[in-house]
Design an enzyme around this catalytic site. Sequence first.
Site, PDB file in Angstrom:
ATOM      1  CG  HIS A   1      -0.655   3.521   4.877  1.00  0.00           C
ATOM      2  ND1 HIS A   1      -1.357   3.256   6.013  1.00  0.00           N
ATOM      3  CD2 HIS A   1      -0.123   2.327   4.491  1.00  0.00           C
ATOM      4  CE1 HIS A   1      -1.286   1.961   6.296  1.00  0.00           C
ATOM      5  NE2 HIS A   1      -0.537   1.372   5.381  1.00  0.00           N
TER       6      HIS A   1
ATOM      7  CB  CYS B   1      -0.939  -0.004   1.204  1.00  0.00           C
ATOM      8  SG  CYS B   1      -0.201  -0.631   2.716  1.00  0.00           S
TER       9      CYS B   1
ATOM     10  CD  GLN C   1       3.393   1.942   6.569  1.00  0.00           C
ATOM     11  OE1 GLN C   1       4.594   2.027   6.360  1.00  0.00           O
ATOM     12  NE2 GLN C   1       2.719   0.819   6.385  1.00  0.00           N
TER      13      GLN C   1
ATOM     14  NE  ARG D   1       0.724  -0.534  11.644  1.00  0.00           N
ATOM     15  CZ  ARG D   1       0.670  -0.963  10.390  1.00  0.00           C
ATOM     16  NH1 ARG D   1       0.078  -0.247   9.456  1.00  0.00           N
ATOM     17  NH2 ARG D   1       1.212  -2.123  10.053  1.00  0.00           N
TER      18      ARG D   1
HETATM   19  N1  HSE Z   1       1.995  -3.655   5.063  1.00  0.00           N
HETATM   20  C1  HSE Z   1       1.122  -2.545   5.113  1.00  0.00           C
HETATM   21  C2  HSE Z   1       0.950  -2.058   6.514  1.00  0.00           C
HETATM   22  C3  HSE Z   1      -0.233  -2.830   4.568  1.00  0.00           C
HETATM   23  O1  HSE Z   1       1.289  -2.804   7.432  1.00  0.00           O
HETATM   24  O2  HSE Z   1       0.498  -0.952   6.715  1.00  0.00           O
HETATM   25  C4  HSE Z   1      -0.318  -3.652   3.350  1.00  0.00           C
HETATM   26  O3  HSE Z   1       0.312  -3.162   2.218  1.00  0.00           O
END
Ligand code: HSE
Length: 365
Positions: free
Chosen positions: A271, A135, A162, A264
């Site tokens: 994102h 993503c 993210q 995160r």
């Molecule tokens: N790996 C990405 C995430 C989501 O953990 O935000 C999928 O593409």
Amino acid sequence: MKRVGFIGWRGMVGSVLMDRLSQENDFNFMESYFFSTSQAGTAAPKVKNGSPKLLSAMDIKELSSMDILVSCQGGEYTTEMFPALRNSGWKGIWIDAASTLRLKDDAIIVLDPVNRTFIQESIDKGVKNFVGGNCTVSLLLIALDGLFKENLVEWVSSMTYQAASGAGAKNMIELLDQMRSVGQAFNSNPSSEALELERQMTNLMNGESFPKANFGHPLALNVLPYIDSELPSGQSKEEWKAQVEANKILQTKTVIPIDGTCVRVGALRCHSQGLTIKLKKSASLSSVEEIISNANPWVKLVPNNKPDTLKELTPAAVSGKLHVPIGRVRQMTLGENFYNAFTLGDQLLWGAAEPLRCLLRQVLN
Ligand code: HSE
């Protein structure tokens, strides 16, 4: 009409894909069959030209009666069922949201606004395996499409922010549970001093009772600067994917380095990424802006001022939307070829479901 089978259509990415297929009337152009790993025989969702009953997602014979299979079921399913299907002689088109097959030589990573022409050439050549990209990578490439097309990019450093959705539906709900715990504890002490509240909340989020079964750590009131597994390079796997997948999608002859820290944060489904872009040659701010904003129908340049930025360049503004805004574009004090930018996009739309939907339509056409 082609027979198209959907697997994992009930999950988060699958549900977003179903919504988009309905919104765009895509079901008119195929016969749809819905597969389930556990509820074969029960009623399928009602769509135009849809078959009434669910089929078994574990039945190779039923699966291989499809011309096209679209899987949002996840990597474990792909690992188990894809080789079995191909070994059974199935020659249909496999469209997958999971990362399992992304880097295989016989698989194309699909991102319509960026590599539609290459996808068409691949379909014409008989390529059968198509996979959606990571993503963060897909959103980055849509935002910087123009600069890559003009071959202006020497390297990019991307610091990501993210959303919880990238970790899955359970994690998204867990973030909200964590926020509820914070809200409940806070409500009981509405008149406390800020520093006293901070002490209470820090104790709460580090305490045993804080809900963190999925993330393993507090995300509410916190940030988590590690996504996916550890690699010997010191990168997280999410960080490693940026360069590898982006270069595969762009089909670069010389690798364009892309690296940074993936973090995160407590957003729900957008994102964001803070970018440092080193250009190969000097270019004026106005030409960089023009190149970025004219690249594809989805990228949207946000003027680098405070009101527009805070109105348009946030997860709150972009959640559930298909456009990919990029703003804060300016030359940096690091040198004249260094540009700063901030971009974001809906992780479940162009970050996951939409490239699969576009590919499906392209194949059906
Ligand atoms: N790996 C990405 C995430 C989501 O953990 O935000 C999928 O593409």
